[in-house]
Design a protein around this motif. Structure first.
Motif, PDB file in Angstrom:
ATOM      1  N   MET A 175       0.847  -1.175   0.000  1.00 47.73           N
ATOM      2  CA  MET A 175       0.000   0.000   0.000  1.00 47.73           C
ATOM      3  C   MET A 175       0.891   1.236   0.000  1.00 47.73           C
ATOM      4  O   MET A 175       1.757   1.386   0.855  1.00 47.73           O
ATOM      5  CB  MET A 175      -0.889  -0.042   1.241  1.00 47.73           C
ATOM      6  CG  MET A 175      -1.764   1.144   1.402  1.00 47.73           C
ATOM      7  SD  MET A 175      -2.923   0.836   2.768  1.00 47.73           S
ATOM      8  CE  MET A 175      -3.238   2.486   3.231  1.00 47.73           C
ATOM      9  N   ALA A 176       0.674   2.096  -0.949  1.00 45.23           N
ATOM     10  CA  ALA A 176       1.444   3.328  -1.034  1.00 45.23           C
ATOM     11  C   ALA A 176       0.997   4.291   0.059  1.00 45.23           C
ATOM     12  O   ALA A 176      -0.182   4.394   0.373  1.00 45.23           O
ATOM     13  CB  ALA A 176       1.243   3.973  -2.399  1.00 45.23           C
ATOM     14  N   VAL A 177       1.949   4.986   0.645  1.00 45.30           N
ATOM     15  CA  VAL A 177       1.632   5.951   1.691  1.00 45.30           C
ATOM     16  C   VAL A 177       1.209   7.253   1.027  1.00 45.30           C
ATOM     17  O   VAL A 177       1.965   7.821   0.241  1.00 45.30           O
ATOM     18  CB  VAL A 177       2.852   6.185   2.613  1.00 45.30           C
ATOM     19  CG1 VAL A 177       2.544   7.243   3.653  1.00 45.30           C
ATOM     20  CG2 VAL A 177       3.290   4.883   3.254  1.00 45.30           C
ATOM     21  N   PRO A 178      -0.027   7.715   1.326  1.00 47.57           N
ATOM     22  CA  PRO A 178      -0.485   8.961   0.698  1.00 47.57           C
ATOM     23  C   PRO A 178       0.218  10.175   1.300  1.00 47.57           C
ATOM     24  O   PRO A 178       0.798  10.100   2.383  1.00 47.57           O
ATOM     25  CB  PRO A 178      -1.977   8.985   1.022  1.00 47.57           C
ATOM     26  CG  PRO A 178      -2.121   8.140   2.227  1.00 47.57           C
ATOM     27  CD  PRO A 178      -1.025   7.121   2.179  1.00 47.57           C
ATOM     28  N   ASP A 179       0.154  11.281   0.568  1.00 48.99           N
ATOM     29  CA  ASP A 179       0.701  12.532   1.080  1.00 48.99           C
ATOM     30  C   ASP A 179      -0.074  12.936   2.322  1.00 48.99           C
ATOM     31  O   ASP A 179      -1.267  12.659   2.449  1.00 48.99           O
ATOM     32  CB  ASP A 179       0.584  13.644   0.034  1.00 48.99           C
ATOM     33  CG  ASP A 179       1.476  13.379  -1.172  1.00 48.99           C
ATOM     34  OD1 ASP A 179       2.491  12.676  -1.010  1.00 48.99           O
ATOM     35  OD2 ASP A 179       1.140  13.868  -2.263  1.00 48.99           O
ATOM     36  N   GLU A 180       0.613  13.591   3.245  1.00 51.77           N
ATOM     37  CA  GLU A 180      -0.021  14.053   4.472  1.00 51.77           C
ATOM     38  C   GLU A 180      -1.041  15.153   4.137  1.00 51.77           C
ATOM     39  O   GLU A 180      -0.762  16.035   3.330  1.00 51.77           O
ATOM     40  CB  GLU A 180       1.018  14.639   5.430  1.00 51.77           C
ATOM     41  CG  GLU A 180       1.892  13.606   6.079  1.00 51.77           C
ATOM     42  CD  GLU A 180       1.177  12.854   7.188  1.00 51.77           C
ATOM     43  OE1 GLU A 180       0.299  13.433   7.848  1.00 51.77           O
ATOM     44  OE2 GLU A 180       1.502  11.678   7.372  1.00 51.77           O
ATOM     45  N   PRO A 181      -2.223  15.087   4.749  1.00 51.47           N
ATOM     46  CA  PRO A 181      -3.183  16.174   4.543  1.00 51.47           C
ATOM     47  C   PRO A 181      -2.743  17.405   5.330  1.00 51.47           C
ATOM     48  O   PRO A 181      -1.831  17.327   6.156  1.00 51.47           O
ATOM     49  CB  PRO A 181      -4.483  15.606   5.120  1.00 51.47           C
ATOM     50  CG  PRO A 181      -4.031  14.607   6.117  1.00 51.47           C
ATOM     51  CD  PRO A 181      -2.734  14.043   5.590  1.00 51.47           C
ATOM     52  N   GLU A 182      -3.409  18.525   5.049  1.00 47.90           N
ATOM     53  CA  GLU A 182      -3.121  19.715   5.837  1.00 47.90           C
ATOM     54  C   GLU A 182      -3.298  19.366   7.300  1.00 47.90           C
ATOM     55  O   GLU A 182      -4.199  18.614   7.665  1.00 47.90           O
ATOM     56  CB  GLU A 182      -4.077  20.849   5.460  1.00 47.90           C
ATOM     57  CG  GLU A 182      -3.562  21.715   4.362  1.00 47.90           C
ATOM     58  CD  GLU A 182      -4.427  22.945   4.189  1.00 47.90           C
ATOM     59  OE1 GLU A 182      -4.720  23.648   5.176  1.00 47.90           O
ATOM     60  OE2 GLU A 182      -4.811  23.172   3.054  1.00 47.90           O
ATOM     61  N   ASN A 183      -2.456  19.914   8.117  1.00 46.25           N
ATOM     62  CA  ASN A 183      -2.427  19.495   9.512  1.00 46.25           C
ATOM     63  C   ASN A 183      -3.171  20.476  10.423  1.00 46.25           C
ATOM     64  O   ASN A 183      -2.605  20.990  11.370  1.00 46.25           O
ATOM     65  CB  ASN A 183      -0.986  19.318   9.971  1.00 46.25           C
ATOM     66  CG  ASN A 183      -0.857  18.194  10.964  1.00 46.25           C
ATOM     67  OD1 ASN A 183      -1.830  17.554  11.313  1.00 46.25           O
ATOM     68  ND2 ASN A 183       0.351  17.970  11.416  1.00 46.25           N
ATOM     69  N   ASP A 184      -4.449  20.706  10.141  1.00 47.21           N
ATOM     70  CA  ASP A 184      -5.233  21.519  11.057  1.00 47.21           C
ATOM     71  C   ASP A 184      -5.586  20.664  12.272  1.00 47.21           C
ATOM     72  O   ASP A 184      -5.500  19.430  12.219  1.00 47.21           O
ATOM     73  CB  ASP A 184      -6.488  22.061  10.369  1.00 47.21           C
ATOM     74  CG  ASP A 184      -7.451  20.968   9.976  1.00 47.21           C
ATOM     75  OD1 ASP A 184      -8.359  20.684  10.781  1.00 47.21           O
ATOM     76  OD2 ASP A 184      -7.279  20.388   8.882  1.00 47.21           O
ATOM     77  N   PRO A 185      -5.968  21.259  13.379  1.00 38.03           N
ATOM     78  CA  PRO A 185      -6.202  20.487  14.613  1.00 38.03           C
ATOM     79  C   PRO A 185      -7.288  19.408  14.495  1.00 38.03           C
ATOM     80  O   PRO A 185      -7.136  18.324  15.060  1.00 38.03           O
ATOM     81  CB  PRO A 185      -6.613  21.551  15.632  1.00 38.03           C
ATOM     82  CG  PRO A 185      -6.044  22.826  15.114  1.00 38.03           C
ATOM     83  CD  PRO A 185      -6.050  22.692  13.621  1.00 38.03           C
TER      84      PRO A 185
END
Length: 79
Positions: free
Chosen positions: A1-11
């Motif tokens: 499974m490919a690791v997706p890009d991190e989403p925006e890191n809002d709280p």
């Protein structure tokens, strides 16, 4: 499974992703002669986590996100 890009890191996103990651640590597996297969998360696994770590938002919203992320992860494993 490919690791997706991190989403925006809002709280809120960070809280939900962290909650999902920790709940999945208690995932149950069906073990057969053919191997071990992950079972979908249940409300019990979510409840167990939220009893130990009281939620920062409504339970219905947490359930919706956790069940959706779980379905996506399980679908990815099938491919």
């Amino acid at each position: 499974m490919a690791v997706p890009d991190e989403p925006e890191n809002d709280p809120v996103t960070a809280y939900l992703l962290s909650t999902f990651r920790n709940i999945t640590r208690g995932r149950r597996f069906l073990t057969t002669m053919a191997g071990a297969f992950p079972l979908p998360l249940s409300a019990r696994e979510i409840s167990d986590w939220l009893e130990a770590y009281p939620p920062a938002m409504a339970r219905a919203e947490i359930d919706e996100v956790v069940f959706t992320l779980d379905a996506l992860c399980l679908a990815e494993d099938e491919d």
